[in-house]
Design a protein around this motif. Structure first.
Motif, PDB file in Angstrom:
ATOM      1  N   ARG A   1       0.392  -0.937  -0.259  1.00 45.93           N
ATOM      2  CA  ARG A   1      -0.039   0.043  -0.320  1.00 45.93           C
ATOM      3  C   ARG A   1       0.902   1.201   0.294  1.00 45.93           C
ATOM      4  O   ARG A   1       0.392   2.207  -0.764  1.00 45.93           O
ATOM      5  N   SER A   2       1.518   1.059   0.472  1.00 46.13           N
ATOM      6  CA  SER A   2       2.948   2.598   0.905  1.00 46.13           C
ATOM      7  C   SER A   2       4.117   1.681   1.438  1.00 46.13           C
ATOM      8  O   SER A   2       4.251   1.259   2.330  1.00 46.13           O
ATOM      9  N   GLU A   3       5.166   3.371   0.728  1.00 44.58           N
ATOM     10  CA  GLU A   3       5.780   3.140   1.580  1.00 44.58           C
ATOM     11  C   GLU A   3       6.187   4.330   3.313  1.00 44.58           C
ATOM     12  O   GLU A   3       5.183   4.795   2.710  1.00 44.58           O
ATOM     13  N   LEU A   4       6.742   3.655   4.029  1.00 42.64           N
ATOM     14  CA  LEU A   4       6.779   4.147   5.009  1.00 42.64           C
ATOM     15  C   LEU A   4       8.464   4.553   5.244  1.00 42.64           C
ATOM     16  O   LEU A   4       8.861   4.257   6.228  1.00 42.64           O
ATOM     17  N   PRO A   5       8.738   6.407   4.380  1.00 44.39           N
ATOM     18  CA  PRO A   5       9.972   6.675   4.616  1.00 44.39           C
ATOM     19  C   PRO A   5      10.832   6.819   5.727  1.00 44.39           C
ATOM     20  O   PRO A   5      11.305   6.990   6.535  1.00 44.39           O
ATOM     21  N   ASP A   6       9.784   7.553   7.229  1.00 43.62           N
ATOM     22  CA  ASP A   6      10.162   7.514   8.590  1.00 43.62           C
ATOM     23  C   ASP A   6      11.045   6.343   9.115  1.00 43.62           C
ATOM     24  O   ASP A   6      11.715   6.219   9.773  1.00 43.62           O
ATOM     25  N   GLY A   7      10.351   5.035   8.760  1.00 39.91           N
ATOM     26  CA  GLY A   7      10.784   3.731   8.593  1.00 39.91           C
ATOM     27  C   GLY A   7      12.033   3.311   8.249  1.00 39.91           C
ATOM     28  O   GLY A   7      13.268   2.561   8.629  1.00 39.91           O
ATOM     29  N   VAL A   8      12.705   3.878   6.818  1.00 36.93           N
ATOM     30  CA  VAL A   8      14.367   3.729   6.451  1.00 36.93           C
ATOM     31  C   VAL A   8      15.273   4.150   7.303  1.00 36.93           C
ATOM     32  O   VAL A   8      15.743   5.794   8.028  1.00 36.93           O
ATOM     33  N   GLY A   9      16.321   3.351   8.031  1.00 33.12           N
ATOM     34  CA  GLY A   9      17.589   3.953   8.597  1.00 33.12           C
ATOM     35  C   GLY A   9      16.906   3.334  10.004  1.00 33.12           C
ATOM     36  O   GLY A   9      17.820   3.409  10.411  1.00 33.12           O
ATOM     37  N   ALA A  10      15.309   3.099  10.376  1.00 33.28           N
ATOM     38  CA  ALA A  10      14.966   2.959  11.229  1.00 33.28           C
ATOM     39  C   ALA A  10      15.833   1.669  11.724  1.00 33.28           C
ATOM     40  O   ALA A  10      16.350   0.724  11.056  1.00 33.28           O
ATOM     41  N   THR A  11      15.057   0.855  12.828  1.00 38.41           N
ATOM     42  CA  THR A  11      15.467  -0.842  13.363  1.00 38.41           C
ATOM     43  C   THR A  11      14.436  -1.542  13.874  1.00 38.41           C
ATOM     44  O   THR A  11      13.055  -0.804  13.695  1.00 38.41           O
ATOM     45  N   MET A  12      14.092  -2.649  13.584  1.00 43.86           N
ATOM     46  CA  MET A  12      13.097  -3.300  13.927  1.00 43.86           C
ATOM     47  C   MET A  12      12.237  -3.205  15.009  1.00 43.86           C
ATOM     48  O   MET A  12      11.097  -2.944  15.361  1.00 43.86           O
ATOM     49  N   LEU A  13      13.001  -3.002  16.195  1.00 40.38           N
ATOM     50  CA  LEU A  13      12.612  -2.628  16.910  1.00 40.38           C
ATOM     51  C   LEU A  13      11.649  -1.204  17.778  1.00 40.38           C
ATOM     52  O   LEU A  13      10.863  -1.386  17.920  1.00 40.38           O
ATOM     53  N   ASP A  14      11.817  -0.016  16.437  1.00 39.67           N
ATOM     54  CA  ASP A  14      11.617   1.009  15.518  1.00 39.67           C
ATOM     55  C   ASP A  14      10.258   0.690  15.347  1.00 39.67           C
ATOM     56  O   ASP A  14       9.024   1.460  16.047  1.00 39.67           O
ATOM     57  N   VAL A  15      10.248  -0.263  14.892  1.00 39.31           N
ATOM     58  CA  VAL A  15       8.636  -0.545  13.888  1.00 39.31           C
ATOM     59  C   VAL A  15       7.948  -1.203  14.904  1.00 39.31           C
ATOM     60  O   VAL A  15       7.276  -0.641  14.945  1.00 39.31           O
ATOM     61  N   GLU A  16       7.865  -2.113  15.095  1.00 40.61           N
ATOM     62  CA  GLU A  16       7.748  -2.618  17.123  1.00 40.61           C
ATOM     63  C   GLU A  16       7.326  -1.790  18.283  1.00 40.61           C
ATOM     64  O   GLU A  16       5.772  -1.624  18.064  1.00 40.61           O
ATOM     65  N   SER A  17       7.677  -0.687  18.324  1.00 34.45           N
ATOM     66  CA  SER A  17       7.701   0.594  18.994  1.00 34.45           C
ATOM     67  C   SER A  17       6.758   1.501  18.167  1.00 34.45           C
ATOM     68  O   SER A  17       5.581   1.662  18.690  1.00 34.45           O
ATOM     69  N   ALA A  18       6.754   1.629  16.772  1.00 32.35           N
ATOM     70  CA  ALA A  18       5.994   2.499  16.630  1.00 32.35           C
ATOM     71  C   ALA A  18       4.482   2.069  16.211  1.00 32.35           C
ATOM     72  O   ALA A  18       3.561   2.910  17.033  1.00 32.35           O
ATOM     73  N   ALA A  19       4.954   0.610  15.452  1.00 31.67           N
ATOM     74  CA  ALA A  19       3.003  -0.079  16.124  1.00 31.67           C
ATOM     75  C   ALA A  19       1.768  -0.355  17.167  1.00 31.67           C
ATOM     76  O   ALA A  19       1.295   0.475  17.013  1.00 31.67           O
ATOM     77  N   VAL A  20       3.198  -0.635  18.337  1.00 31.87           N
ATOM     78  CA  VAL A  20       2.599   0.089  19.277  1.00 31.87           C
ATOM     79  C   VAL A  20       1.751   1.124  19.564  1.00 31.87           C
ATOM     80  O   VAL A  20       1.029   1.362  20.236  1.00 31.87           O
TER      81      VAL A  20
END
Length: 117
Positions: A59-78
């Protein structure tokens, strides 16, 4: 109380806005990422959706995720108000359940919107 770092906070806002814009009623959501080399930084970060048993669609790129970590993605989703898929192995406490596709070296994390009554 610890204040979230900028990447998870910005990414959380981007996830929430993207989901509500594209498919506010879509039941199945996932964030798919690839890593940059052997380090923890993400090379790509995308939102995917599916309708019931239908195919997954990017559906979409999430530009703020590029350069982040998998843990950042987990935290962001929550932080965005979603639940993340967890493993069934609780010896060291619950962990996020990332599925790995070796063909594209892609990692996928299922996320679920809370149900309100």
């Amino acid at each position: 109380m610890m204040t979230p770092s900028a990447p998870p906070a910005n990414l959380a806002q981007q996830i929430r806005a993207t989901v509500e814009e594209w498919h506010p009623g879509t039941p199945l959501l996932a964030v798919r990422v690839t890593l940059t080399g052997t380090g923890p930084s993400l090379a790509t970060c995308e939102l995917w959706t599916s309708e019931a048993a239908g195919p997954w669609t990017r559906r979409s790129e999430l530009p703020d995720g590029v350069g982040a970590t998998m843990l950042d993605v987990e935290s962001a989703a929550v932080l965005a108000g979603y639940a993340i898929d967890l493993t069934n192995e609780f010896s060291n406490g619950p962990r996020a359940r990332w599925r790995h596709d070796a063909n594209g070296n892609v990692y996928t994390l299922g996320i679920t919107r809370p149900t309100y009554r």
